[in-house]
Structure formats: C-alpha cells, structure tokens
Design an enzyme around this catalytic site. Structure first.
Site, PDB file in Angstrom:
ATOM      1  N   PHE A  30      34.557  47.102  36.961  1.00  0.00           N
ATOM      2  CA  PHE A  30      34.520  45.744  37.335  1.00  0.00           C
ATOM      3  C   PHE A  30      35.841  45.392  37.893  1.00  0.00           C
ATOM      4  O   PHE A  30      35.772  44.290  38.609  1.00  0.00           O
ATOM      5  CB  PHE A  30      34.185  44.876  36.173  1.00  0.00           C
ATOM      6  CG  PHE A  30      35.308  44.238  35.283  1.00  0.00           C
ATOM      7  CD1 PHE A  30      35.875  45.032  34.518  1.00  0.00           C
ATOM      8  CD2 PHE A  30      35.706  42.974  35.747  1.00  0.00           C
ATOM      9  CE1 PHE A  30      37.285  44.441  33.702  1.00  0.00           C
ATOM     10  CE2 PHE A  30      36.945  42.424  34.920  1.00  0.00           C
ATOM     11  CZ  PHE A  30      37.716  43.374  34.025  1.00  0.00           C
ATOM     12  N   LYS A  31      36.776  46.007  37.869  1.00  0.00           N
ATOM     13  CA  LYS A  31      38.253  45.596  38.167  1.00  0.00           C
ATOM     14  C   LYS A  31      38.171  45.790  39.588  1.00  0.00           C
ATOM     15  O   LYS A  31      38.891  44.926  40.555  1.00  0.00           O
ATOM     16  CB  LYS A  31      39.265  46.604  37.642  1.00  0.00           C
ATOM     17  CG  LYS A  31      39.508  46.121  36.122  1.00  0.00           C
ATOM     18  CD  LYS A  31      40.886  46.686  35.855  1.00  0.00           C
ATOM     19  CE  LYS A  31      41.056  46.151  34.553  1.00  0.00           C
ATOM     20  NZ  LYS A  31      40.309  46.862  33.463  1.00  0.00           N
ATOM     21  N   ASP A  32      37.236  46.411  40.448  1.00  0.00           N
ATOM     22  CA  ASP A  32      36.985  46.542  42.041  1.00  0.00           C
ATOM     23  C   ASP A  32      36.809  45.233  42.363  1.00  0.00           C
ATOM     24  O   ASP A  32      37.004  44.658  43.537  1.00  0.00           O
ATOM     25  CB  ASP A  32      35.850  47.379  42.150  1.00  0.00           C
ATOM     26  CG  ASP A  32      36.189  48.818  42.072  1.00  0.00           C
ATOM     27  OD1 ASP A  32      37.308  49.145  41.974  1.00  0.00           O
ATOM     28  OD2 ASP A  32      35.022  49.607  41.823  1.00  0.00           O
ATOM     29  N   ALA A  56      40.000  43.149  42.524  1.00  0.00           N
ATOM     30  CA  ALA A  56      41.311  43.944  43.295  1.00  0.00           C
ATOM     31  C   ALA A  56      40.834  43.931  44.648  1.00  0.00           C
ATOM     32  O   ALA A  56      41.616  43.573  45.513  1.00  0.00           O
ATOM     33  CB  ALA A  56      41.425  45.443  42.806  1.00  0.00           C
TER      34      ALA A  56
END
Ligand SMILES: *Cc1c(COP(=O)(O)O)cnc(C)c1O
Length: 466
Positions: A120-122, A125
């Site tokens: 989910f950090k995509d 970021a």
C-alpha cells in the site's frame, strides 16, 4: 474551504523542553513537502481540514480512482497547484487497480497490493514523488536520501524511478536485508542508486541525517522521503472515500479496519472522517506491539523498546511516528522520543477509534480461517486487520458495511501463506521479472567522511539535459 491551508509543527508549544526550539511559523504545502519535517523535529499538520459535501462523495459512485483522487487531493492542493497539472500527476501515479473484494455479506477487503511493489506504500510514495518533482526548484536536481531496512526503500525507489529532476540514493544495512530485498533495491536503476552500507539501519539513518545538516553540502538540494512527510499522508485519505463511494448506501455509516504500525495509513482515515466521510469506527489493530491498544485501554502511554519481532514485520513499531499527529488532533502532545507533554482527550479518541493487539498465533489462525471459510487469501498484515475487525464486531455487535485493508500482496509473504494454506500465491504482474533485472549497489563503510566524498563526487547539481 476558501482560505489557503498552511502547515504548523506539532512541537510548536514545547517552549521549556531541553533540546527543542519550537517552530512557530506556518508553511505552505510546498515547503512542508520539501522539508519533510519541521525544523523542531515536529510533524507538519494542516491548519484547516476541508469539508467534502456528502453529495460530492455519493457522486463518485461508479467513477474511477482518479476522479476520487482529484476531489480529495484537490481539496488540499487547489490553491497551490493547477487542476490540470494535478490530474497529470494523479493519472501517472495511479496506473493500477484498487479491488474491493467481497468476503461475506457487505464486508470487504480493499486490496491495496496491486502497485509496483505490491505494498500500500506505493499509493503514498508515487504521488509524493510526482508532487516533489512538480514543486522542486526547477533549476536544480533534487536529491532524495533515504535510509531503509527493507520494504519502504523499494516502494520509495520504484515510486521515484524515471521522475523528472529527482535523483534518489537509498542506503541500506548490508547484513540486514534479505537477498530478495537487496535485488529489489540494487536493480531499480535509472535515477535511483542503492548504497550498501557496512553497518546497521541506525548507521544508515545517521549518515543521512549528517548529510542533511552539513553546510558544506549546501550546494546540493536534499530532501527526505520518510513516512512522516505530510505528502505521504494526503494520498492515504483517498482510498477511504473511494471504498465508501463504491459501497455505501445513502447516508449509512461504515466501519473501517486499518492494520497499523506507524499509523500513517490510519491517520489518512482519521482525516477522511473529519472531512465528512461517515466513519462509524476506525479500527486500528496492531500486532504484538501493543503500546497503543494498551494506551486506549489504560490511558497511560509507554512506548515499547525494543519492539517485538512479529510476522507482520512492517508493523513492528514500538513508538508510532504518526502518534504525534493523532495526539495533536485530540489536543494532546507527544514528541519523537515518546514523551507525553499533554495527554489527548481519550474519551473523544475512544468515540472514533477502536484498537486491539493481535498475536502472531491469532494472525496465522485468521489467515487459515478466512481462506477456509471465504476463499480469501490474506498475508499477515491484512490478517491483523481482518482479525481486528472480527474482534470489534464480536464485542460490539454486527455492523452492515465494513472494509478491512490488505496492505501487501500475499506473494510477498509466501513462506507463511504456503505453510498455512498449502498454496503458492502468484506474484502480481508488477513484480515479475525482478530476478532477471541487473544492477549493483555501491558498497560503502559506515563512515561519514567517505559517504560525504561519495556524494560530492557522484551527485549532480544542475538539471539533466535529457
Ligand atoms: C508500512 C506497512 C503497514 C503499516 O502502515 P502504517 O502506516 O505504518 O501504520 C502495514 N502493512 C504493510 C504491508 C506495510 O508495509
């Protein structure tokens, strides 16, 4: 909201605390984004929260993720960025799907695992990278230095890959990353370089910190891409609106469960609620690092040090960095070290938030149960989220509309999944081919002088001609 939103520091009132010089100014989104952290090491907070009218949320039903992102990000950014430019950024950032997988009745798992690093950090970021490219000083290359112990580094590195005017150096501890992680970091390529440091994660972080505060490197423009940047919080508000717009019926409330480590993801949901999303309860399950659920129960906050090593390893956090923002929103203050200067209104917090600790054993059981009962494959982080939702419903009675987040793809935690379920999850499209990629890291000792020479020799100052 008509007035321009400005950003202040969570440490602004800490006048008598040794080592802290409170930063009392307010800055624009651009400055908050490029600085990352306030000069007093506090976290930037918006001084106003835009209200999204209910009919605008409902109108997103059936619309794409891009449209949802335009509405929510635009509410914060419209005074600082042209809507056409914002649309370009959002379309470029969100080129993947956001599945809402039905588990049972009207209970869903929102899969945030379809991006380039299957995390989910995509979401955060990729948008932050493009915002930085837009807002940077166009005459200079912006250098992102990031210390990582693994997953964040590859999400950040991939997010910046090919982004105009930005060069990225990722520092990782040589002996603390897996072979697979090393491969992922070393081979991103292009404007993203990996530095393998002969030291620990803390050494990497110290090298980065020293470079940021070294006046002899002032000719380079540096920024960090760490998780406390408000530019990473804003994108994490969007998917909550997206889920509700697709699933909610006229005026009803929703229960949302967010598996939590540093609390950036859950903070996005807290803001979404304050912007007008009808969130009945925000569930924040943690793994065995239970400092927050314990605080919610007992009213006393004590960070955990060292943190416990659980299978949901991206949530092994003993003092969540975004706790300072949660405290601030409820009129409390806690600093970076975990010292509470003023306790928040815990009753108000309990109105909105339910937190519970989920053990590794319960996590494994949950992975098995959701597969056997519903045919849904979760990895450990998503299982902590789902189990947290189940516990809430067991204690407070059933609730019609619920969404729990899956924050990583099961193929990233295939050992656990294979052992528990006897199936091998296939890597998402985005992650295939990594084993064939070529690339090498620079190997450096954990020595600031050597690191500095490396930066002076290799980093470019002007804008690339390509
Ligand atoms: C980072 C991460 C989390 C925790 O998110 P926070 O915003 O730090 O609470 C959960 N799951 C996965 C897979 C992560 O990478």
């Amino acid at each position: 909201m008509k007035h321009k939103i400005l950003y202040y520091s969570t440490n602004r009132n800490l006048t008598n605390v040794p080592g802290i010089v409170p930063f009392k100014e307010r800055v624009t989104f651009r400055e908050a984004l490029l600085q990352g952290q306030a000069p007093d090491e506090g976290l930037f907070m918006p001084d106003g929260i835009p209200r999204i009218p209910r009919e605008d949320i409902t109108a997103l039903n059936g619309k794409s993720y891009i449209e949802t992102a335009m509405l929510i990000a635009g509410a914060f950014l419209n005074s600082e960025i042209d809507p056409g430019v914002l649309r370009g950024i959002i379309e470029d950032a969100y080129s993947f799907t956001v599945p809402l997988q039905q588990v049972t009745d009207r209970k869903y798992v929102m899969r945030l695992d379809q991006g380039p690093t299957a995390s989910f950090k995509d979401f955060a970021a990729r948008m932050m990278a493009r915002l930085m490219s837009h807002f940077r000083d166009q005459e200079k290359i912006l250098h992102v230095l990031v210390a990582t112990s693994g997953d964040t580094g590859s999400a950040v590195g991939e997010a910046f890959k090919g982004v105009e005017g930005i060069d990225v150096n990722i520092l990782y501890p040589r002996d603390e990353v897996s072979e697979r992680q090393k491969k992922q970091l070393d081979t991103i390529g292009g404007n993203v370089s990996a530095l393998s440091i002969d030291g620990k994660f803390d050494d990497c972080q110290n090298l980065v910190k020293q470079a940021f505060s070294d006046p002899s490197l002032d000719f380079l423009s540096f920024t960090s891409a760490n998780s406390i940047n408000f530019g990473r919080i804003l994108p994490q508000m969007i998917y909550y609106f997206y889920a509700y717009a697709q699933l909610g019926r006229a005026g009803e409330e929703i229960v949302i469960s967010v598996p939590s480590g540093n609390f950036g993801n859950a903070l996005g949901c807290e803001y979404a609620k304050r912007m007008g999303l009808p969130v009945k309860k925000l569930i924040m399950p943690t793994n065995e690092n239970d400092e927050f659920p314990r605080f919610m129960k007992e009213g006393i906050y004590e960070k955990l040090s060292p943190s416990a090593a659980c299978i949901s390893n991206a949530m092994n956090v003993g003092h969540p960095s975004n706790l300072a923002r949660f405290f601030e929103l409820y009129n409390g203050t806690v600093d970076r070290t975990g010292t509470v200067h003023q306790y928040p209104d815990i009753d108000a917090m309990r109105e909105t938030i339910f937190s519970v600790s989920v053990s590794d054993e319960e996590t494994r059981e949950c992975i098995k149960n959701t597969y056997e009962k519903y045919g849904v494959v979760l990895e450990p982080h998503g299982a902590v989220g789902w189990r947290g939702l189940e516990i809430y419903l067991e204690q407070h009675g059933d609730f019609p509309l619920c969404v729990s987040l899956e924050t990583a793809h099961p193929a990233k935690f295939s050992d656990e999944v294979v052992e528990l379920l006897g199936i091998t999850p296939t890597l998402p499209e985005s992650m295939r081919g990594i084993d064939e990629r070529k690339g090498e890291s620079a190997e450096l000792p954990s020595d600031y002088k050597v690191f500095k020479e490396y930066l002076q020799d290799t980093l470019k100052t002007g804008v690339r001609s390509t």
